[in-house]
Write an enzyme that holds these catalytic residues in place. Structure first.
Site, short mmCIF file in Angstrom:
data_model
loop_
_atom_site.label_atom_id
_atom_site.label_comp_id
_atom_site.label_asym_id
_atom_site.label_seq_id
_atom_site.Cartn_x
_atom_site.Cartn_y
_atom_site.Cartn_z
N VAL A 65 0.82 -1.22 0.00
CA VAL A 65 0.00 0.00 0.00
C VAL A 65 0.85 1.27 0.00
CG1 VAL A 65 -2.09 -1.02 1.03
CG2 VAL A 65 -0.32 -0.02 2.53
N ALA A 92 -4.74 -0.95 6.42
CA ALA A 92 -3.34 -1.38 6.57
C ALA A 92 -2.54 -0.34 7.34
CB ALA A 92 -2.72 -1.59 5.19
N GLN A 153 5.17 7.77 19.75
CA GLN A 153 4.51 7.58 18.46
C GLN A 153 4.39 8.88 17.65
OE1 GLN A 153 0.79 5.30 19.26
NE2 GLN A 153 1.86 3.69 18.12
N TYR A 156 3.50 7.72 14.11
CA TYR A 156 2.15 7.11 14.01
C TYR A 156 1.07 8.16 14.28
CZ TYR A 156 -1.32 3.35 14.92
OH TYR A 156 -2.41 2.50 14.90
N1 CAA Z 1 4.94 9.84 29.49
C1 CAA Z 1 5.99 10.54 29.99
N2 CAA Z 1 7.21 10.01 30.13
C2 CAA Z 1 7.38 8.73 29.77
C3 CAA Z 1 6.33 7.96 29.23
C4 CAA Z 1 5.07 8.57 29.10
N3 CAA Z 1 4.02 7.92 28.61
N4 CAA Z 1 6.81 6.75 28.93
C5 CAA Z 1 8.11 6.76 29.26
N5 CAA Z 1 8.45 7.95 29.78
C6 CAA Z 1 9.76 8.38 30.28
C7 CAA Z 1 10.44 7.28 31.06
O1 CAA Z 1 10.02 7.31 32.41
C8 CAA Z 1 11.90 7.64 30.89
O2 CAA Z 1 12.22 8.75 31.73
P1 CAA Z 1 13.71 8.96 32.29
O3 CAA Z 1 14.61 9.12 31.09
O4 CAA Z 1 13.59 10.18 33.13
O5 CAA Z 1 14.00 7.72 33.07
C9 CAA Z 1 11.94 8.12 29.48
O6 CAA Z 1 10.62 8.59 29.16
C10 CAA Z 1 12.28 6.97 28.53
O7 CAA Z 1 12.49 7.49 27.30
P2 CAA Z 1 13.12 6.57 26.19
O8 CAA Z 1 13.32 7.37 24.99
O9 CAA Z 1 14.33 5.85 26.75
O10 CAA Z 1 11.93 5.55 25.96
P3 CAA Z 1 12.00 3.97 25.89
O11 CAA Z 1 12.96 3.60 24.83
O12 CAA Z 1 12.20 3.41 27.25
O13 CAA Z 1 10.52 3.58 25.45
C11 CAA Z 1 8.75 3.41 23.88
C12 CAA Z 1 9.90 4.26 24.40
C13 CAA Z 1 9.31 2.12 23.24
C14 CAA Z 1 8.04 4.20 22.81
C15 CAA Z 1 7.78 3.04 25.02
O14 CAA Z 1 7.48 4.21 25.73
C16 CAA Z 1 6.49 2.43 24.51
O15 CAA Z 1 6.44 1.32 24.03
N6 CAA Z 1 5.39 3.18 24.67
C17 CAA Z 1 4.05 2.75 24.23
C18 CAA Z 1 3.74 3.34 22.90
C19 CAA Z 1 2.34 2.95 22.51
O16 CAA Z 1 1.37 3.17 23.22
N7 CAA Z 1 2.19 2.35 21.33
C20 CAA Z 1 0.91 1.92 20.87
C21 CAA Z 1 1.09 0.74 19.96
S1 CAA Z 1 -0.45 0.03 19.51
C22 CAA Z 1 -1.09 1.09 18.41
O17 CAA Z 1 -0.48 1.99 17.94
C23 CAA Z 1 -2.53 0.85 18.00
C24 CAA Z 1 -3.34 2.02 18.30
O18 CAA Z 1 -3.76 2.69 17.35
C25 CAA Z 1 -3.72 2.37 19.67
#
Ligand code: CAA
Length: 249
Positions: A65, A92, A153, A156
């Site tokens: 796509v 997609a 994201q 996204y």
């Molecule tokens: N809000 C504020 N701070 C946050 C946070 C949040 N939501 N999440 C993490 N942090 C902070 C941490 O506490 C950490 O702080 P310190 O540095 O002070 O310790 C810091 O941010 C970590 O930052 P990093 O860049 O190191 O982040 P990471 O690599 O550990 O993780 C990530 C990043 C992989 C994106 C992870 O946060 C994650 O998986 N998040 C979920 C994302 C999500 O919801 N995706 C949805 C997928 S499903 C979908 O998309 C379908 C749909 O339509 C809903």
């Protein structure tokens, strides 16, 4: 009694995914002739077999796509072999989650190409036929994260928000030709994509959903059938949220 969408041809992109599968089945049950695309031959064959085992015959056409020429060729082939496309579900999509500071250009590009460029690539070759025939439904599957933004994201959220801009613009252009264009924005649905979010983070997200659980692909599919129906002909340019109350506005 004739089924609600008897004889309509529906193209559901990403039909083999978690939400896509439920949409395909629901539209078949409603009387549509449903087709989907695929990229990976092996995965596609497996899915087709599984569907067959459940009584669903869903032809698959090869196209990425994110590639306009492939989409053009796919639409031409579907219209020749199956018939004119009445319902298009732009479903997609992929994720490449990363905090923005760490996000690579490749992660940005992959998501924008697959989730946003794709709606141009697939809708463009389909829309002319719909307007000429005076009936059509374009349903763009966006996300709660396009409405509220989500940590990790930037790519996204940008693509999914952009999708609704597209919906509102194109909806105006084709409204008088009997074609509606709408956005459906699911929240967190219990698919592999969502289950890939680290458990600790996902638990925190679920705790913020008033309904207290993930949504189901079948609940998304129900909304798609609703937007595709004749009775929904006055709904266009709209964004339908279904997120268990996670985001209200
Ligand atoms: N809000 C504020 N701070 C946050 C946070 C949040 N939501 N999440 C993490 N942090 C902070 C941490 O506490 C950490 O702080 P310190 O540095 O002070 O310790 C810091 O941010 C970590 O930052 P990093 O860049 O190191 O982040 P990471 O690599 O550990 O993780 C990530 C990043 C992989 C994106 C992870 O946060 C994650 O998986 N998040 C979920 C994302 C999500 O919801 N995706 C949805 C997928 S499903 C979908 O998309 C379908 C749909 O339509 C809903």
């Amino acid at each position: 009694m004739a089924k609600k969408l008897e004889g309509k041809v529906a193209l559901v992109t990403g039909g083999a995914g978690g939400i896509g599968t439920a949409i395909c089945k629901r539209l078949v049950d409603a009387g549509c002739r449903v087709v989907t695309n695929y990229r990976n031959e092996e995965k596609a064959a497996k899915w087709r077999e599984t569907m067959k085992g459940q009584g669903y015959e869903i032809p698959m056409f090869k196209a990425d796509v994110g590639d306009y020429k492939e989409c053009e060729a796919m639409v031409a082939q579907i219209e020749k072999e199956i018939g004119p496309i009445d319902i298009l579900v732009n479903n997609a999509g992929v994720t490449r989650d990363s905090s923005f500071r760490k996000m690579t250009h490749e992660q940005w590009d992959t998501v924008i190409t697959s989730n946003l460029d794709s709606i141009f690539n697939v809708t463009h070759p389909v829309i002319e036929g719909m307007t000429n025939r005076g009936w059509g439904r374009v349903i763009n599957i966006s996300s709660v994260n396009g409405q509220k933004g989500q940590f990790g994201q930037a790519n996204y959220s940008a693509a999914k928000a952009g999708m609704h801009g597209f919906t509102m613009a194109v909806a105006q252009e084709v409204a008088r030709k009997g074609v509606t264009v709408n956005t459906l924005s699911p929240g967190y649905i219990g698919t592999e994509m969502v289950k890939a979010v680290p458990t600790e983070i996902l638990n925190k997200i679920v705790a913020q959903i008033p309904v207290g659980r993930l949504g189901t692909p079948e609940e998304v599919a129900y909304c798609v059938e609703f937007l595709a129906s004749d009775e929904a002909g006055f709904i266009t340019g709209a964004e339908l949220s279904m997120n268990g109350g996670q985001h209200m506005y």
